[in-house]
Design an enzyme around this catalytic site. Structure first.
Site, PDB file in Angstrom:
ATOM      1  N   SER A  89       4.348   5.823 -16.866  1.00  0.00           N
ATOM      2  CA  SER A  89       5.487   6.738 -16.814  1.00  0.00           C
ATOM      3  C   SER A  89       5.907   7.055 -15.373  1.00  0.00           C
ATOM      4  CB  SER A  89       5.138   7.996 -17.606  1.00  0.00           C
ATOM      5  OG  SER A  89       6.270   8.803 -17.771  1.00  0.00           O
ATOM      6  N   ASP A 130      13.083   7.907 -15.202  1.00  0.00           N
ATOM      7  CA  ASP A 130      11.737   7.604 -14.719  1.00  0.00           C
ATOM      8  C   ASP A 130      11.436   6.144 -15.098  1.00  0.00           C
ATOM      9  OD1 ASP A 130      11.179   7.898 -17.445  1.00  0.00           O
ATOM     10  OD2 ASP A 130       9.248   8.847 -17.094  1.00  0.00           O
ATOM     11  N   ASP A 172      12.059   7.385 -20.429  1.00  0.00           N
ATOM     12  CA  ASP A 172      12.116   8.407 -21.482  1.00  0.00           C
ATOM     13  C   ASP A 172      12.640   9.736 -20.938  1.00  0.00           C
ATOM     14  OD1 ASP A 172       9.735   8.835 -20.094  1.00  0.00           O
ATOM     15  OD2 ASP A 172       8.531   9.222 -21.897  1.00  0.00           O
ATOM     16  N   ASP A 204       9.702   4.423 -17.238  1.00  0.00           N
ATOM     17  CA  ASP A 204       9.765   3.941 -18.628  1.00  0.00           C
ATOM     18  C   ASP A 204      10.958   4.529 -19.370  1.00  0.00           C
ATOM     19  OD1 ASP A 204       8.430   6.462 -18.641  1.00  0.00           O
ATOM     20  OD2 ASP A 204       7.578   6.028 -20.621  1.00  0.00           O
TER      21      ASP A 204
HETATM   22 MG    MG Z   1       8.111   8.560 -18.809  1.00  0.00          MG
END
Ligand code: MG
Length: 458
Positions: free
Chosen positions: A106, A248, A252, A250
């Site tokens: 992340s 960010d 999300d 990834d």
């Molecule tokens: Mg993330």
């Protein structure tokens, strides 16, 4: 001191080459695969799990190892390549998989990587399920397949298209496209660039995109917080754009920069998304106890209600399902709309914010101004379990007049603000978060806790 591998509700996270090795990833894959095989009844032809990774250079190595672990216990693997976390969630349900795996750390720096898991509903496992999987990993209780029973591997390249299609279904594409909104997008060289540019193109936006190489060499600190986004703020001004979006690695989480090049803070992302949803539909929202009161204000203005949950994406998603919530998420820029998937999704957040701008004709600074502002302060201090317990008990006495929620530590609600104290799941610290309209009041809450702590120590 060497850091330890963190095994928590949200998966494993460690430092590549130190404590996060291919054998750890393979064992974790075998543990999850065994869990899936024991708990799911698949169609004839076996169970499958899809696996994707963010853009870190260690992704392919860990992805191959985790996939080998899954196949070793008879699970078929669908390789999705470099994709976002919400993209994997969407594919789990689209392909009717028994679960999903994402190789990502992340918002953490490049030396970290991690493994996140999703169940067959595309959501992160709830605490008790995550605990079962962790125990299987620690006990190495794997049911290996024999020479003909190993899982097969295939790959699929349409995650971005499936994801974008699903997001487009929750907004009025043509109406947004007529506005030709100018957007600066910063994907921090993570996994979100290509799919987000695809979405913005379909929404007719004029896009200036930076940090779009999915090579994991993060162009700035990968967490979408103010100190990392000075460059984006400058660009929004320079390009005279209506809005700046930062993801960010990834993808999300989403942070928003207004038309003046001001970072408005991640707490506004969920509040803006909820503002649009509540302007159209009546229902409930869910968010965790550490998230700003802005969402309560937005809900109240439209006669709607907010459900508070313990911290953790899985808790928010579970509450959304249980209460049929029409929007949910976390104050860290994570927005969940169950019509797309059960995880935080920056593409959902972008689509809803653009729809809100389109329908109201207002700028981001005006919309944020309508929501109003709070002062939020976060702090933490070291405390073992016993110390944490005694400080929380003392706080309950001190703030006896406040409304109290004890579902995750103690959250005290006062007329003018709130205070949340909770022991961290991953380190021996107590986290303290306070919010109020007035800075002095928020600081007063924090100071009171710090006084309790001194007394307990003294
Ligand atoms: Mg993330």
């Amino acid at each position: 001191m060497a850091e330890e591998l963190i095994i928590s509700v949200s998966g494993v996270r460690g430092i590549v080459g130190e404590n996060l090795t291919p054998s750890i990833a393979a064992d974790y894959g075998s543990a999850f695969g065994t869990f899936v095989a024991d708990t799911c009844t698949g169609e004839a032809g076996g169970l499958s799990v899809c696996i994707g990774m963010d853009s870190r250079p260690s992704g392919p190595m860990l992805c191959a190892a985790a996939a080998a672990g899954l196949m070793s216990v008879g699970i078929d693997v669908i390789q999705l390549g470099v994709v976002t976390t919400p993209g994997v969630s969407v594919m789990v349900t689209h392909r009717k998989c028994a679960g999903g795996v994402i190789i990502t750390a992340s918002h953490n720096p490049i030396r970290y990587n991690g493994i996140k898991l999703l169940l067959g509903n595309g959501m992160a496992p709830p605490g008790e399920v995550a605990e079962q999987i962790k125990q299987r990993f620690l006990d190495k209780k794997f049911t290996f397949a024999d020479s003909v029973g190993c899982g097969k591997v295939t790959s699929q390249a349409d995650t971005d298209d499936v994801h974008v299609d699903k997001v487009l279904r929750i907004v009025d594409r043509e109406r947004i496209a007529e506005k030709r909104i100018s957007v600066v997008l910063d994907s921090v060289n993570g996994a979100g660039g290509a799919v987000t540019r695809k979405l913005l193109a379909k929404l007719g936006c004029e896009v200036y995109a930076v940090n779009q190489e999915p090579n994991g060499l993060f162009a700035h600190g990968p967490e979408p917080v103010a100190e990392n986004l000075g460059g984006l703020c400058e660009l929004v001004k320079e390009k005279d754009a209506a809005v700046g979006f930062a993801q960010d690695p990834d993808a999300d989480r989403l942070a928003v920069v207004d038309e003046n090049g001001t970072y408005i803070g991640e707490e506004y992302t969920l509040a803006l998304a909820a503002k649009y949803i509540f302007s159209k539909r009546t229902g409930r929202a869910a968010t965790n106890l550490s998230t700003s009161r802005m969402i309560d204000d937005v809900a109240q203005k439209t006669g709607n209600k907010v459900i508070r949950t313990p911290v953790g994406e899985a808790n928010v998603a579970a509450a959304m399902l249980e209460n049929d919530c029409i929007i949910g998420g976390e104050g860290n820029g994570g927005v969940i709309d169950l019509r797309v998937s059960g995880v935080r999704d920056s593409l959902v957040a972008i689509a809803l914010v653009l729809q809100l701008m389109t329908e109201t004709g207002k700028s981001i600074s005006q919309l944020a101004g309508d929501i109003g502002s709070y002062y939020m302060k976060k702090d933490k201090f070291p405390a073992d379990k016993a110390q944490a317990h005694s400080i929380l008990a003392a706080a309950k006495q001190l703030f006896a007049e406040a409304r109290l929620d004890t579902s995750d530590g103690c959250r005290f609600d006062f007329d003018q603000g709130w205070l949340h104290l909770r022991a961290s799941n991953t380190e021996p610290v107590v986290r303290v978060i306070a919010e109020a309209k007035d800075r002095q009041i928020a600081e007063k809450y924090i100071d009171a806790v710090m006084n309790l702590r001194e007394k307990a120590a003294g």
